[in-house]
Design an enzyme around this catalytic site. Structure first.
Site, mmCIF file in Angstrom:
data_model
loop_
_atom_site.group_PDB
_atom_site.id
_atom_site.type_symbol
_atom_site.label_atom_id
_atom_site.label_comp_id
_atom_site.label_asym_id
_atom_site.label_seq_id
_atom_site.Cartn_x
_atom_site.Cartn_y
_atom_site.Cartn_z
ATOM 1 C CG ASN A 129 123.021 -42.006 58.707
ATOM 2 O OD1 ASN A 129 123.204 -42.580 57.644
ATOM 3 N ND2 ASN A 129 122.761 -40.710 58.775
ATOM 4 C CE LYS A 177 122.694 -42.467 54.250
ATOM 5 N NZ LYS A 177 122.726 -41.235 55.093
ATOM 6 C CG HIS A 192 122.842 -28.684 48.390
ATOM 7 N ND1 HIS A 192 123.564 -28.422 49.528
ATOM 8 C CD2 HIS A 192 122.573 -30.005 48.434
ATOM 9 C CE1 HIS A 192 123.734 -29.528 50.227
ATOM 10 N NE2 HIS A 192 123.128 -30.519 49.585
ATOM 11 C CD GLU A 213 118.613 -32.443 55.735
ATOM 12 O OE1 GLU A 213 119.836 -32.563 55.561
ATOM 13 O OE2 GLU A 213 117.799 -33.357 55.495
ATOM 14 C CD1 TRP A 230 128.923 -34.043 49.664
ATOM 15 C CD2 TRP A 230 130.819 -34.077 50.862
ATOM 16 N NE1 TRP A 230 129.131 -35.333 50.062
ATOM 17 C CE2 TRP A 230 130.292 -35.399 50.803
ATOM 18 C CE3 TRP A 230 132.002 -33.850 51.555
ATOM 19 C CZ2 TRP A 230 130.923 -36.484 51.413
ATOM 20 C CZ3 TRP A 230 132.631 -34.928 52.166
ATOM 21 C CH2 TRP A 230 132.090 -36.239 52.100
ATOM 22 N NE ARG A 260 124.157 -36.005 45.862
ATOM 23 C CZ ARG A 260 124.335 -35.314 47.000
ATOM 24 N NH1 ARG A 260 125.358 -34.488 47.116
ATOM 25 N NH2 ARG A 260 123.518 -35.469 48.013
ATOM 26 C CG ASP A 285 119.600 -34.223 50.643
ATOM 27 O OD1 ASP A 285 118.668 -34.942 51.039
ATOM 28 O OD2 ASP A 285 120.555 -33.890 51.367
ATOM 29 C CD GLU A 302 121.345 -37.684 60.279
ATOM 30 O OE1 GLU A 302 121.668 -37.403 59.117
ATOM 31 O OE2 GLU A 302 121.607 -38.770 60.823
ATOM 32 N NE ARG A 303 120.704 -33.195 58.387
ATOM 33 C CZ ARG A 303 121.797 -32.457 58.432
ATOM 34 N NH1 ARG A 303 121.833 -31.352 59.139
ATOM 35 N NH2 ARG A 303 122.872 -32.809 57.763
ATOM 36 C CD GLU A 330 124.474 -38.691 53.283
ATOM 37 O OE1 GLU A 330 124.365 -37.494 52.964
ATOM 38 O OE2 GLU A 330 123.736 -39.256 54.118
#
Length: 720
Positions: A235, A312, A541, A417, A563, A360, A389, A192-193, A316
């Site tokens: 995750n 985590k 973002h 990322e 998001w 956020r 983030d 991931e990423r 999410e």
């Protein structure tokens, strides 16, 4: 690192033979434009100029070891012999005594010959000292074996840069106890990423086959002081906690252990339900507590130096203690008590508030600050450098300085990322340094983020790894510098990003002063260049949904308001920017007063956080003399010009860097030039559709209408 060393069980004769064969291979093809593929990273041992080599040979004609035999001491001796075989044009002989190069544990008889300062070496694990002796030799001394290994790499780094030998003695001590890479690697080998190919942890082939590349990975990490690795994604499914995968993890741990690296596992909070057949994962349930104690005992029986769990939770969609009405502290402490004094629990503070009405960037603070003082002593709350983030530029997280009774760790992202993946050249040490040097976080108004995270047995700096199965490890040659810089800054957050760039360039390309100046100058401007063409003036973002590739400031249809990029820039016909002052969300109120005042200040011409903290009208006049609209367009164009400058400067180094690596970087810079223009044009087209302002004189219109940019789709983008 070709001819990778095998496991500890390989005999000394085979090790020496492998090193000598590798040295001969290096010597046979050495030269100013030697063809290379980047696999060796910064551990490139190449012949030295004759005058410098004579001094090295005089100081280290042989190697004496006075330390109990261990895999770590063997690793130090092997690395020294590997390098000196090239530099001396012969193997480095092992001597029982002499005036050459020595590895000395300060609890051994060799300490009698050490200078007084060396006998008083720091007790912090990994501390070392390098001295020149009266007879002309050199000695690396430490209280522990890992210090001898770190000292060996420090000496090799010194010689690789052809730094003056009379600059020794040197002494160094790590400022942070846990210097950790977090791999976001998955069961199926995807990352991931991850933008450097598939995972280096071949779970399917483990434990029966351990890729020798993992030893080279361990060498590279030890050379920059990294001493901990979480091998699976935050995750991760609970599968990683099954006996079959504990055996696989043990094989990795056995390979990394000689290099002082402890293995951690990302643990899924619902594992007692997923694996244990329990009806709940409530951290206050006694059955759940027993299950985790038994699981921890099972892991430590297989891996006695297991580092602990990275978690985590309630973020999410991940399960966590809040599913049962419990707090993050109650969940973390339950796991910490299962581990006990054997390790630590690293609990990530990256959380989403269930109520998206809460702004956020304020959510992590709201969730964790009230819990200050409630976490057990072997719990580390791991906080991202910024409150959002891993954006190209963020203010620091307000949690730093707001939880004085809790051990906080810093989480950085090495994989890019949000900064162009491995395609764009962006040296991240200035980003890391900017965060670490941020002051005003304590009551005295002088405490920096670095002050908060250094020192103590559970101090932590972690970085999301950018490593993959690509031959050059990181997908592009300059992304190796981000791995390197992370390790060096985790060891000592006071190091400068410019100094790190220079030592990396000297080892990776050549210790030529003019070349180092050129490469370091290119690196030092690269991150600001990315900020300019992606997120100027504190925007954030704006990237494409899910894959985070390319500009998409228009996206407004995702499931949660926070998001969507439109949530963060708040652009409309009147203006742009997120008001986080007292008249808006008051996110500034989470910071100490002095730092809040600095963040809100609009008098700095750099305007790094203007639109992060303020909503401005398009025609407002800024300290630069330009309107907000004109300044925004100018920054986008400055970013494009910056990439053109990177490409031109790199092109001027053709012939001074080996052709394969020069060509690969040049090709990626062409991609970056095109994508910087794409970012610039798409962003200006969108914001102009709202502002209805003409472009300032001398600035070109976007190449396509806004609809063209909005229609772009990238189902093949990596790292989803």
């Amino acid at each position: 690192m070709p001819n990778a060393l095998g496991r500890d069980e390989i005999s000394a004769a085979r090790v020496i033979g492998a090193i000598w064969a590798g040295a001969l291979a290096v010597l046979s093809c050495a030269g100013p434009a030697h063809a290379e593929d980047g696999y060796e990273l910064w551990l490139r041992y190449r012949p030295l100029p004759s005058s410098y080599a004579e001094g090295v040979a005089a100081a280290a004609p042989d190697l004496t070891i006075d330390a109990p035999r261990s895999a770590t001491v063997d690793a130090a001796a092997t690395e020294l012999r590997r390098a000196f075989a090239v530099w001396l044009d012969r193997p480095l002989a092992i001597a029982h005594a002499g005036a050459g190069l020595s590895l000395c544990r300060v609890d051994r008889p060799c300490a009698e010959k050490l200078p007084p300062a060396a006998k008083q070496a720091s007790a912090f694990p990994g501390a070392f000292r390098i001295d020149r002796l009266d007879g002309g030799g050199m000695v690396i001394s430490a209280r522990d074996d890992i210090g001898l290994l770190y000292g060996s790499f420090a000496l090799l780094r010194h010689i690789q840069q052809q730094a003056p030998l009379d600059a020794i003695p040197q002494a160094d001590t790590p400022r942070v106890a846990i210097r950790m890479l977090d791999h976001w690697d998955n069961l199926d080998g995807s990352v991931e990423r991850g933008y450097a190919g598939r995972s280096i942890f071949q779970w399917w082939r483990l434990p029966g086959y351990v890729d020798p590349r993992l030893t080279d990975y361990a060498r590279a990490n030890a050379s920059i002081g990294i001493n901990a690795v979480a091998v699976n994604n935050v995750n991760a499914p609970a599968t990683f906690l099954t006996p079959r995968f504990i055996a696989k993890t043990r094989a990795i741990a056995d390979t990394l252990r000689p290099y002082g690296i402890r293995v951690f596992l990302s643990a899924r909070f619902s594992a007692p339900r997923d694996l244990g057949g329990l009806a709940t994962a409530d951290p206050l349930d006694r059955g759940v507590q027993r299950w985790w104690r038994a699981k921890a005992d099972e892991i430590y029986a297989a891996i006695p130096d297991f580092g602990g769990f990275l978690v985590k939770a309630n973020s999410e969609g991940q399960p966590g203690p809040q599913d049962y009405g419990r707090t993050h502290a109650e969940g973390a402490n339950m796991l910490a008590r299962a581990i006990g004094k054997r390790g630590v629990v690293i609990w990530r503070a990256f959380v989403y508030d269930p109520d998206p009405a809460v702004e956020r960037t304020m959510q992590a603070y709201n969730a964790f600050q009230p819990l200050d003082g409630q976490f057990d002593s072997n719990v580390i709350v791991q906080v991202k450098n910024g409150p959002l983030d891993f954006q190209p530029r963020e203010p620091v997280s307000p949690l730093f300085g707001a939880m004085s009774k809790t051990q906080l760790g810093l989480e950085l992202q090495i994989t890019k990322e949000y900064l162009g993946f491995s395609t764009h050249l962006a040296y991240l040490a200035p980003l890391f340094e900017e965060a670490l040097d941020t002051g005003g976080l304590g009551r005295d108004g002088r405490t920096t983020l670095a002050d908060i995270v250094v020192g103590g047995p559970t101090s932590l700096i972690a970085g999301v790894a950018n490593i993959g199965a690509d031959r050059n490890w990181t997908g592009s040659h300059f992304d190796q510098a981000n791995w390197y810089a992370f390790g060096r800054l985790a060891w000592n957050p006071a190091l400068s990003s410019d100094a790190i760039a220079r030592e990396w360039a000297a080892q990776t390309f050549a210790p030529d002063a003019a070349l180092i100046d050129a490469v370091a100058a290119l690196m030092m401007t690269s991150r600001q260049t990315v900020v300019d063409y992606m997120t100027p003036l504190g925007l954030a973002h704006l990237m494409g949904s899910d894959h985070h590739h390319g500009p998409a400031p228009w996206v407004d249809d995702l499931g949660r308001p926070d998001w969507n990029p439109v949530y963060y820039h708040r652009a409309d016909a009147d203006g742009i920017g997120f008001d986080r002052t007292a008249s808006g969300s008051n996110a500034l109120g989470q910071y100490p007063a002095g730092l809040a005042k600095r963040y809100a200040d609009e008098s700095d011409p750099a305007l790094p956080f203007l639109l992060w903290f303020h909503h401005k009208r398009w025609d407002d006049r800024l300290v630069t003399g330009r309107t907000v609209w004109d300044e925004l367009v100018m920054r986008y164009d400055r970013g494009v010009a910056g990439v053109d400058g990177l490409a031109a400067r790199w092109g001027s180094l053709r012939g001074r860097i080996d052709a394969p690596r020069h060509a690969e970087v040049a090709a990626l810079l062409k991609v970056q030039q095109a994508e910087a223009r794409w970012w610039r044009d798409a962003s200006i087209a969108y914001f102009q559709s709202l502002s209805r302002r003409p472009l300032p004189a001398g600035h070109a219109a976007p190449a396509h209408p806004l609809s063209w940019y909005r229609d772009q789709s990238f189902p093949e983008a990596p790292g989803r």
